[in-house]
Every structure is written in structure tokens, then in C-alpha cells.
Scaffold this motif. Structure first.
Motif, PDB file in Angstrom:
ATOM      1  N   LEU A 185       0.828  -1.205   0.000  1.00 24.61           N
ATOM      2  CA  LEU A 185       0.000   0.000   0.000  1.00 24.61           C
ATOM      3  C   LEU A 185       0.867   1.261   0.000  1.00 24.61           C
ATOM      4  CD1 LEU A 185      -2.743   1.397   0.195  1.00 24.61           C
ATOM      5  CD2 LEU A 185      -2.628   1.126   2.674  1.00 24.61           C
ATOM      6  N   LEU A 186       1.903   1.273   0.826  1.00 29.40           N
ATOM      7  CA  LEU A 186       2.790   2.434   0.875  1.00 29.40           C
ATOM      8  C   LEU A 186       3.559   2.590  -0.428  1.00 29.40           C
ATOM      9  CD1 LEU A 186       4.211   2.045   4.496  1.00 29.40           C
ATOM     10  CD2 LEU A 186       2.482   3.648   3.715  1.00 29.40           C
ATOM     11  N   LEU A 187       4.030   1.506  -0.994  1.00 27.39           N
ATOM     12  CA  LEU A 187       4.758   1.563  -2.263  1.00 27.39           C
ATOM     13  C   LEU A 187       3.864   2.081  -3.383  1.00 27.39           C
ATOM     14  CD1 LEU A 187       6.655  -1.846  -2.030  1.00 27.39           C
ATOM     15  CD2 LEU A 187       7.704   0.409  -1.945  1.00 27.39           C
ATOM     16  N   VAL A 188       2.642   1.582  -3.427  1.00 25.38           N
ATOM     17  CA  VAL A 188       1.700   2.009  -4.467  1.00 25.38           C
ATOM     18  C   VAL A 188       1.388   3.498  -4.331  1.00 25.38           C
ATOM     19  CG1 VAL A 188      -0.714   1.825  -5.166  1.00 25.38           C
ATOM     20  CG2 VAL A 188       0.672  -0.236  -4.926  1.00 25.38           C
ATOM     21  N   CYS A 189       1.113   3.946  -3.113  1.00 27.12           N
ATOM     22  CA  CYS A 189       0.814   5.372  -2.900  1.00 27.12           C
ATOM     23  C   CYS A 189       2.007   6.235  -3.302  1.00 27.12           C
ATOM     24  CB  CYS A 189       0.453   5.621  -1.435  1.00 27.12           C
ATOM     25  SG  CYS A 189      -1.137   4.934  -0.940  1.00 27.12           S
ATOM     26  N   GLY A 190       3.212   5.783  -2.985  1.00 29.79           N
ATOM     27  CA  GLY A 190       4.398   6.542  -3.364  1.00 29.79           C
ATOM     28  C   GLY A 190       4.539   6.659  -4.862  1.00 29.79           C
ATOM     29  N   ILE A 191       4.319   5.566  -5.596  1.00 24.38           N
ATOM     30  CA  ILE A 191       4.463   5.591  -7.055  1.00 24.38           C
ATOM     31  C   ILE A 191       3.365   6.433  -7.694  1.00 24.38           C
ATOM     32  CG2 ILE A 191       4.306   4.139  -9.109  1.00 24.38           C
ATOM     33  CD1 ILE A 191       5.778   1.988  -7.548  1.00 24.38           C
ATOM     34  N   VAL A 192       2.132   6.319  -7.201  1.00 22.78           N
ATOM     35  CA  VAL A 192       1.031   7.115  -7.759  1.00 22.78           C
ATOM     36  C   VAL A 192       1.301   8.607  -7.569  1.00 22.78           C
ATOM     37  CG1 VAL A 192      -1.413   7.692  -7.494  1.00 22.78           C
ATOM     38  CG2 VAL A 192      -0.693   5.297  -7.515  1.00 22.78           C
ATOM     39  N   MET A 193       1.745   9.003  -6.378  1.00 30.64           N
ATOM     40  CA  MET A 193       2.021  10.417  -6.122  1.00 30.64           C
ATOM     41  C   MET A 193       3.250  10.903  -6.888  1.00 30.64           C
ATOM     42  SD  MET A 193       1.236  10.814  -2.041  1.00 30.64           S
ATOM     43  CE  MET A 193       1.623  12.562  -2.115  1.00 30.64           C
ATOM     44  N   ALA A 194       4.258  10.027  -7.034  1.00 30.52           N
ATOM     45  CA  ALA A 194       5.497  10.450  -7.690  1.00 30.52           C
ATOM     46  C   ALA A 194       5.331  10.606  -9.194  1.00 30.52           C
ATOM     47  CB  ALA A 194       6.604   9.451  -7.381  1.00 30.52           C
ATOM     48  N   PHE A 195       4.607   9.674  -9.829  1.00 28.31           N
ATOM     49  CA  PHE A 195       4.553   9.652 -11.289  1.00 28.31           C
ATOM     50  C   PHE A 195       3.176  10.013 -11.845  1.00 28.31           C
ATOM     51  CE2 PHE A 195       7.769   6.199 -10.322  1.00 28.31           C
ATOM     52  CZ  PHE A 195       8.844   7.070 -10.410  1.00 28.31           C
ATOM     53  N   GLY A 196       2.294  10.540 -10.998  1.00 25.85           N
ATOM     54  CA  GLY A 196       0.967  10.926 -11.475  1.00 25.85           C
ATOM     55  C   GLY A 196       0.993  12.015 -12.521  1.00 25.85           C
ATOM     56  N   ASN A 197       2.061  12.795 -12.546  1.00 30.67           N
ATOM     57  CA  ASN A 197       2.190  13.879 -13.527  1.00 30.67           C
ATOM     58  C   ASN A 197       3.211  13.530 -14.603  1.00 30.67           C
ATOM     59  OD1 ASN A 197       1.508  16.412 -14.504  1.00 30.67           O
ATOM     60  ND2 ASN A 197       3.133  17.457 -13.388  1.00 30.67           N
ATOM     61  N   LEU A 238       8.708  -6.501 -10.307  1.00 34.39           N
ATOM     62  CA  LEU A 238       7.826  -6.505 -11.473  1.00 34.39           C
ATOM     63  C   LEU A 238       6.449  -5.957 -11.123  1.00 34.39           C
ATOM     64  CD1 LEU A 238       8.738  -9.949 -13.104  1.00 34.39           C
ATOM     65  CD2 LEU A 238       9.301  -7.660 -13.950  1.00 34.39           C
ATOM     66  N   THR A 239       5.977  -6.278  -9.925  1.00 33.63           N
ATOM     67  CA  THR A 239       4.675  -5.740  -9.494  1.00 33.63           C
ATOM     68  C   THR A 239       4.692  -4.224  -9.469  1.00 33.63           C
ATOM     69  OG1 THR A 239       4.332  -7.695  -8.109  1.00 33.63           O
ATOM     70  CG2 THR A 239       2.944  -5.800  -7.669  1.00 33.63           C
ATOM     71  N   LEU A 240       5.760  -3.657  -8.942  1.00 29.23           N
ATOM     72  CA  LEU A 240       5.851  -2.193  -8.873  1.00 29.23           C
ATOM     73  C   LEU A 240       6.021  -1.574 -10.251  1.00 29.23           C
ATOM     74  CD1 LEU A 240       5.726  -0.425  -6.280  1.00 29.23           C
ATOM     75  CD2 LEU A 240       6.033  -2.857  -5.879  1.00 29.23           C
ATOM     76  N   THR A 241       6.693  -2.276 -11.164  1.00 34.07           N
ATOM     77  CA  THR A 241       6.801  -1.735 -12.525  1.00 34.07           C
ATOM     78  C   THR A 241       5.436  -1.733 -13.214  1.00 34.07           C
ATOM     79  OG1 THR A 241       7.355  -3.909 -13.448  1.00 34.07           O
ATOM     80  CG2 THR A 241       9.178  -2.517 -12.741  1.00 34.07           C
ATOM     81  N   VAL A 242       4.608  -2.750 -12.936  1.00 37.12           N
ATOM     82  CA  VAL A 242       3.241  -2.763 -13.484  1.00 37.12           C
ATOM     83  C   VAL A 242       2.454  -1.562 -12.965  1.00 37.12           C
ATOM     84  CG1 VAL A 242       1.051  -4.018 -13.477  1.00 37.12           C
ATOM     85  CG2 VAL A 242       3.188  -5.248 -13.846  1.00 37.12           C
ATOM     86  N   VAL A 243       2.613  -1.268 -11.666  1.00 33.61           N
ATOM     87  CA  VAL A 243       1.939  -0.097 -11.097  1.00 33.61           C
ATOM     88  C   VAL A 243       2.412   1.174 -11.782  1.00 33.61           C
ATOM     89  CG1 VAL A 243       1.590   1.260  -9.003  1.00 33.61           C
ATOM     90  CG2 VAL A 243       1.610  -1.225  -8.869  1.00 33.61           C
ATOM     91  N   ALA A 244       3.722   1.310 -11.993  1.00 35.83           N
ATOM     92  CA  ALA A 244       4.265   2.509 -12.631  1.00 35.83           C
ATOM     93  C   ALA A 244       3.731   2.658 -14.047  1.00 35.83           C
ATOM     94  CB  ALA A 244       5.792   2.448 -12.646  1.00 35.83           C
ATOM     95  N   ILE A 245       3.701   1.563 -14.808  1.00 30.42           N
ATOM     96  CA  ILE A 245       3.172   1.625 -16.178  1.00 30.42           C
ATOM     97  C   ILE A 245       1.692   1.984 -16.161  1.00 30.42           C
ATOM     98  CG2 ILE A 245       2.670   0.238 -18.222  1.00 30.42           C
ATOM     99  CD1 ILE A 245       5.262  -1.308 -17.627  1.00 30.42           C
ATOM    100  N   GLY A 246       0.949   1.402 -15.214  1.00 29.95           N
ATOM    101  CA  GLY A 246      -0.470   1.742 -15.112  1.00 29.95           C
ATOM    102  C   GLY A 246      -0.692   3.210 -14.800  1.00 29.95           C
ATOM    103  N   VAL A 247       0.114   3.772 -13.911  1.00 34.89           N
ATOM    104  CA  VAL A 247      -0.011   5.195 -13.573  1.00 34.89           C
ATOM    105  C   VAL A 247       0.311   6.065 -14.784  1.00 34.89           C
ATOM    106  CG1 VAL A 247       0.961   7.040 -12.164  1.00 34.89           C
ATOM    107  CG2 VAL A 247       0.426   4.843 -11.120  1.00 34.89           C
TER     108      VAL A 247
END
Length: 758
Positions: free
Chosen positions: A596-608, A700-709
Motif C-alpha cells: 500500500l505504501l509503495l503504491v501510494c508513493g508511485i502514484v504520487m510520484a509519477f501521477g504527472n 515486477l509488481t511495482l513496474t506494473v503499477v508505474a506503467i499503469g499510472v
């Protein structure tokens, strides 16, 4: 001036950027509340406090006393059982001697609570012995303080009586600070009585009002507001126009200061209101109309107020302290010629205040400096929940009076300085920043490097990832993993057996198995003797005590025995596996919160990440360049995916350090099948290979999140909408899982991220 004040507030509060910033601070405040109160190995969760709070609701004070005394007696008895078992686990004379001493000091306690310890019925609020004991001890200490409040008041008055008796023989002592302080304390407490005192658990009230993170967030909101209030107009050169309007100079600065006061009060009420709402829902407060001294942490308060009145006074005081700090920031902003100077001055004030609170002892002659600064004044739990008199040239002055005098002086000085500097009308334009770059590399030489700089530095993604990385690392490194008697026994024997099996190791295992078999046979014989009437029940229980101490560790030995049976049938090596079980999430699973913390960090970091060009209208221009739009998108993806993969290593590295400090982790070159838990996966890998696969799937899970964002950012072309959709898609299912809705796991990436977990 009221209309002008309303205009100033609307001008700032209605700005989208300010609303987003303040909303982010509010969300951050609630997030930190949740994060700081996550349960740990020895730290009970808020739900445990809520259960205890519900149990005592409606009880009288005598019933509360009986209830907590019974819980304390049970946990002390269970603790004795565990202590004796741990001492006997070493199987050496010193441990046996200490165990006998513990049994002699508390006769009959071991026999009384042994069954309770074995079947785990002592766990009423939590899921582990350590959490249950920590919560019981905490509540018991609070009850003792509250129940002894009448004795505390009597001791204050007795000190004055003793002083009066001594004063007959030592008249000069009456004029010392100590004697005056005792008399003043007696007079301040004289109006208080123990009537109406009702013990209320501290957790919700103290953690709502004693929150350094919330205080820091309030200060950040003042930084933002003053920046919009003064620095933005200076940057645009608007003061030369507004000073010549009908409102003029005095109304202009007066409206700005009034708007600042409204903002500070609103901020204090909103942020601390969020704290109260969070803990009210998570724990509950009890009777807020009870006297303040019903909360054990505030027993020393001399104020005849209720808990609710204390909360109101604290929030108002924090608002006034914020306003005083804001006026000083305003004065620096009016005076500054560069934008960075007011923020630097504000950070210095906060930093120096914190250091003064940290390094000056409470009993020092300089203790006014410890409490009469920005950080000390915001600690209203000390101001209203405690009692202290300062030595002012031999006369006791209460900390409360001194504090309000300091707040008044700070505010008056800030207002006067701001008005005077504004009237003088100097430095109403900010100068441009000029600095020499010392970076030895050309950051923009190459598309990939340029995009990396834009996203990580220009878009502040690196700061967001660093902040979340510190939170995750702090959580993993700060969590102590206690080793109980069972685990200590298992660790000792497995470290002895580790490696290939041989005749000596086999003899050791068979000897242990024979010892346990003998113990069970002796217990069975004693029970048969009691059943036939040859032995009384008391004699039987006394005789079984020795054998119970042996069989208590059979669950740990059964893990050794299962490994032995598997190795003799299928081959392999002994391996101490507890550390790997913690690392893989089989024990104390950290993966839901970490993900949850990793996902929130990636969403906030790469949302723009993709929309930053849309906001600047640069895509049409970039699409016509030699590299083209496609290369830019690939560059952004590579940067975000790489950063996310590295970010995924943070919790694993922190957990490795935490686990290795408690459990040795050997045999990295052994087969993963030597870890009993890993046999179910059937992967023919060495232990290091299995761990590498575990890490790789998390990356790989976190890279999927980054690509999705990035896809959402490219689709919506707006950072706020990207954050919203990213949270809904990746974070909300995890939140529902943490709340107990296991079906939400299927809609998240958790099964892939935590395939090795419990």
C-alpha cells in the motif's frame, strides 16, 4: 477592512493549488496517524484499545479496579509461566536454579496459569502474548495513577504542612524558591478534589492532542499561506498598486494579518479535529465531561476543567501560537528580497526551537528556554496537562502565565514588525535567483537523462519516493521481533543441527525425542494415579509440574522432528528457517501495508509523468522533433519503471536488516527444499535463487503499477485525476483487504506481490 479580509481569504483559499496543497497536508496527517499506530510485535493495534474501552464502558470505578486487577494478575501469572519455561529451555544448572527461585517466589502460580498459557485463553484483546502484556501493563499503570489521585492531592498539601513545621526552626527557608514553590503548588491544587474522577484510558485523548507530526503540518500550512499572502504579490509587483488604493497601507496589511489569524485558527481546528475524529472512530473517548485528571497522563494538571474544555483550550492555544509564528514569517516576507529567505528563517526558528526542547534538561535553571519557544508552546499537553513553576528571581511563576506572556510578546512583535516594514515600503520586489551549478555532469545531454531530471527532480518525484522510502524503512527497521522460549529452543537446536545429517546429529534428535516421550508417559501415569485415587489432585499437579516444563517445548521440537523425518526419507540438509519465514512473509506478514505504501508513493510520484507536457502545451512541439513523441514516452517509461523497481527493494532491505538482527540466516547455497515452507512451491532453486525470484516478482509488481499510472496520466492528461484513478485502481483494494475484506485481494496486485506470504 472585513470585506478586504474576506477578499484576501477567498484569493488564497479558493486557489486550486492551495486547496490541493492543504488537502494533501490533511491526507498526510491522517496517513501518519494510521501509520504511526500500526500494530507491531510488542505494540497492540488501536482495535485492541477499542475492545478494552468497550469492556469498561458503564462500569463503576470499583468494577474497573477489579477488572484491571484481574487482568494484571492473569498476565503476571502467564508471564511467570513463560519465564520459567524459558529458563528451563537451556537445560543447564543456572537456568534451573533461577527457575526454582521464580517458582519459590510465587508458589502455586505456575500450576494455576500453566493451562491458561498453553491454550492461549489469556488473549482477550490482541493476538500475541507480547501485545497483550504491553496493553495490560499500560492500562494498569493508568488505573493506578487515576485511582491514587486523592493520595496525590493529599501529598501536595502535606508538603506544605511539613514546610510550615520546619519553618518554625528555620525562618530563612520560608523565602527560598523551594518553599515559595511548595506554598504556591498547595494553593493551586487546593481547589481540586478527587470527586468525579473516573478512569479513562489515555490512548485516544493523548494521541489526538500530543502529535508532533500534526504540529509540523500546521507549520507547513503557515509557510504556504504566507507565501501566497505576501511573496506572490511581491513576485508580481502588486504592492505598488494595492498601496495606492482606497484601502491604503494600514487596511491592506491589517486585512492580511486578520486573514492570517483566521487561517491559523481554521488550520488548528481542522487538523486536530481530524485527529479527534480518527481516534474517536478507531478507539473512542469515553466521558469527555469528566475532570481532566481522569486521564492519567494529565494527573498533575492544576486546572479544574473537563477533558472537553482541555481539548478546546489546547486547539485555541495552538491556533494563537501558529498566528504568532505566522506574523514573524510575514515580517520576514515583507523584508525579504529573495523568496528563499523567509522560508529559511522559518525553518531556522523551527529547528532551533526543537533543539532547545531536546537538549535543555527539565530541571535546568534555563528550563524557560526549553518550554518558551515555538515547539514548547505547541505542546499544550505540558502547558495544561502538567504543572511547573519557573524560578523568576526567586519567585515561582507558573508555566501557563509565562507561556501566554510569551505568545503575546511574539505576536505583538510580529505584528509591529510587519506593519512597520510594510509602511516603510522597501523591498517590494523579489530578485531573481542566481546560482552556480556545481553538478559535474550535463543533466540534459541525452533524452533519457533529460527525462529523468524532469520527472525525478523537476517534478519532485525523487522527494516523494524518498519520503515514502523513509517511512517504509523506519517501519521495517523499527519493528522489534521478540524471541519467545519456544523460538529460542528451536533456534538453539537447529543451529546445532544445521547442515548434512550425521550420526551425532541423529543421536541428539533421538535423545530429545526419547526425553519428550518419557515426559508424556510420566504425565499419563500421574493422571492414571489421580484417576484411580492413588494420588490426590494437588499432589498430581505438583508432580506434573516438572514434566510440564519439558513438554512445553514439544511444539518447537515437532518442527525439528518433521525436518528429520523428511531428510531421512527424501534427503536434504537441516536449515534454521525462522528468519526466512519472516523474510518471505509467512510470519508477521508485512506485505499488505508495504505494498500500500509503495503504491501510494508511485502514484504520487509519477501521477504527472505524462501530463506535465500537456499542462505546458508542449506535446505538439516535441512531436515535431527528431526523436519524436514516441521516444519521449519510452524515455519516461524507462525512468519511471527503473525508479519503481529500485523503490521495491526498500522494504526488502529494511526487513533483511531487522530479521537478521534476531534470527541467523545461513545456508543461502542450500536447496530451497531444505526450508519446509518452500517445498510446496516445488521450485528446484537454491535458497538465494528463491529469494531472488521473490524480490524479482515484487519489482515486477511495482513496474506494473508505474506503467499503469503512466497510462492513466496519458489518458486523463491531468495529475489530480491520475492520482484519483491510480488510488482507486491500485490502493483502494489493498485498503479493503487491510480492513478484513479478503475478496478485495482478487482485484489487486497483492497475490502476485506476496505469493510467498501467508
Amino acid at each position: 477592512m472585513l470585506r478586504l479580509t474576506g477578499f484576501e481569504l477567498r484569493r488564497i483559499w479558493c486557489r486550486r493549488s492551495f486547496l490541493l496543497g492543504f488537502g494533501a497536508l490533511l491526507v498526510l496527517n491522517v496517513f501518519l496517524l494510521w501509520y504511526a499506530n500500526l500494530p507491531g510485535e510488542e505494540k497492540p493495534g488501536l482495535s485492541s484499545y477499542k475492545t478494552a474501552q468497550r469492556e469498561i464502558a458503564g462500569m463503576s470505578e470499583s468494577e474497573k479496579g477489579e477488572w484491571i486487577l484481574e487482568r494484571k494478575e492473569t498476565m503476571d501469572g502467564v508471564s511467570l509461566v513463560q519465564e520459567v519455561l524459558m529458563l528451563r529451555a537451556g537445560d543447564h544448572e543456572m537456568g534451573e536454579m533461577f527457575a526454582e527461585q521464580a517458582l519459590e517466589a510465587a508458589p502455586g502460580v505456575f500450576e494455576r496459569y500453566y493451562d491458561t498459557y498453553q491454550n492461549g485463553t489469556y488473549l482477550e484483546w490482541t493476538d500475541s502474548f507480547w501485545q497483550e502484556k504491553a496493553l495490560t501493563d499500560e492500562l494498569y499503570e493508568e488505573w493506578v495513577k487515576t485511582a491514587g489521585y486523592g493520595d496525590y492531592l493529599r501529598s501536595v498539601q502535606e508538603n506544605q504542612a511539613i514546610l510550615g513545621g520546619i519553618g518554625i526552626f528555620a525562618g530563612e527557608g520560608e523565602e527560598s524558591f523551594s518553599s515559595r514553590n511548595i506554598r504556591k503548588s498547595a494553593a493551586d491544587y487546593e481547589k481540586l478534589t478527587p470527586e468525579g474522577i473516573s478512569w479513562i484510558p489515555d490512548r485516544a485523548i493523548t494521541h489526538s492532542m500530543e502529535n508532533t507530526e500534526t504540529d509540523l503540518i500546521m507549520l507547513l500550512s503557515v509557510f504556504f499561506f504566507v507565501g501566497y499572502l505576501i511573496l506572490e504579490e511581491k513576485r508580481k509587483g502588486l504592492f505598488f498598486i494595492t498601496r495606492s488604493t482606497k484601502g491604503g497601507i494600514c487596511r491592506n496589511i491589517g486585512a492580511k494579518l486578520t486573514a492570517l489569524w483566521v487561517h491559523c485558527m481554521m488550520t488548528a481546528f481542522v487538523l486536530y479535529g481530524a485527529n479527534l475524529l480518527y481516534f474517536g472512530m478507531a478507539v473512542g473517548f469515553g466521558d469527555l465531561n469528566a475532570p481532566l485528571q481522569s486521564v492519567a497522563a494529565y494527573r498533575e494538571s492544576s486546572l479544574p476543567v473537563s477533558i472537553l474544555e482541555y481539548i478546546q483550550m489546547s486547539i485555541l492555544t495552538k491556533g494563537f501560537v501558529l498566528f504568532g509564528f505566522g506574523t514573524v514569517m510575514t515580517a520576514f516576507s515583507v523584508m525579504a528580497v529573495r523568496q528563499v529567505l523567509p522560508y529559511t528563517a522559518g525553518m531556522l526558528i523551527v529547528g532551533v526551537s526543537y533543539l532547545l526542547c531536546l537538549i535543555i534538561p527539565a530541571v535546568s535553571d534555563y528550563n524557560p528556554l526549553k518550554y518558551m519557544n515555538l515547539t514548547g508552546l505547541l505542546k499544550t499537553e505540558q502547558l495544561y496537562g502538567g504543572y511547573l513553576n519557573f524560578n523568576w528571581f526567586g519567585k515561582p511563576i507558573s508555566r501557563m502565565s509565562f507561556a501566554w506572556m510569551t505568545i503575546f510578546i511574539l505576536t505583538a512583535a510580529g505584528i509591529a514588525a510587519g506593519i512597520c516594514l510594510f509602511i516603510r515600503g522597501e523591498n517590494f520586489v523579489l530578485k531573481e535567483r542566481r546560482f552556480l551549478s556545481l553538478w559535474p555532469f550535463r543533466l540534459h545531454d541525452g533524452l533519457l537523462r533529460h527525462e529523468g531530471y524532469k520527472i525525478l527532480m523537476g517534478n519532485r518525484a525523487a522527494i516523494v519516493l524518498l519520503a515514502f522510502g523513509i517511512l517504509i524503512g523506519w517501519r521495517e527497521l523499527g519493528g522489534k521481533i521478540p524471541i519467545g522460549g519456544q523460538e529460542q529452543y528451536y533456534q538453539d537446536i537447529m543451529l546445532t543441527l544445521e547442515g548434512e545429517i550425521n550420526s551425532e546429529k541423529e543421536e541428539l534428535i533421538l535423545a530429545e525425542e526419547a526425553r519428550y516421550r518419557q515426559a508424556f508417559e510420566q504425565i499419563e501415569k500421574i493422571e492414571q494415579g489421580v484417576a484411580s485415587g492413588e494420588l490426590s489432585e494437588n499432589a498430581g499437579e505438583s508432580m506434573k509440574t516438572k514434566w510440564y516444563a519439558v513438554t512445553a517445548f514439544y511444539p518447537a521440537f515437532s518442527r525439528v522432528w518433521r525436518q528429520y523425518q523428511y531428510i531421512t526419507e527424501n534427503g536434504g540438509r537441516f536449515l534454521y528457517d525462522t528468519g526466512y519465514l519472516y523474510l518471505l512473509g509467512q510470519k508477521n506478514n508485512p506485505f499488505p501495508v508495504n505494498l500500500l505504501l509503495l503504491v501510494c508513493g508511485i502514484v504520487m510520484a509519477f501521477g504527472n509523468g505524462m501530463s506535465m507536457e500537456n499542462l505546458a502545451g508542449a506535446w505538439n512541439l516535441l512531436g515535431a522533433t527528431r526523436r519524436g513523441k514516441r521516444s519521449i514516452i519510452i524515455g519516461k517509461t524507462v525512468v519511471c519503471v527503473t525508479a519503481s523497481a529500485i523503490f521495491a527493494l526498500v522494504p526488502f532491505a529494511g526487513r533483511c536488516c531487522s530479521v537478521c538482527s534476531a534470527f541467523p540466516m545461513h545456508g543461502l547455497t542450500f536447496s530451497s527444499g531444505d526450508i519446509p515452507y518452500c517445498r510446496q512451491f516445488g521450485l528446484p532453486l537454491p535458497v538465494w535463487g528463491f529469494l531472488a525470484l521473490h524480490i524479482l516478482t515484487q519489482m515486477l509488481t511495482l513496474t506494473v503499477v508505474a506503467i499503469g499510472v503512466l497510462l492513466i496520466s496519458y489518458w486523463r492528461k491531468d495529475p489530480v485525476q491520475t492520482w484519483l484513478f491510480g488510488v482507486l485502481l491500485f490502493a483502494v483494494p489493498l485498503v479493503f483487504k487491510l480492513l478484513g475484506f479478503s475478496a478485495a485481494e482478487a482485484f489487486s496486485l497483492y497475490p502476485f506481490y506476496a505469493w510467498t506470504g501467508a
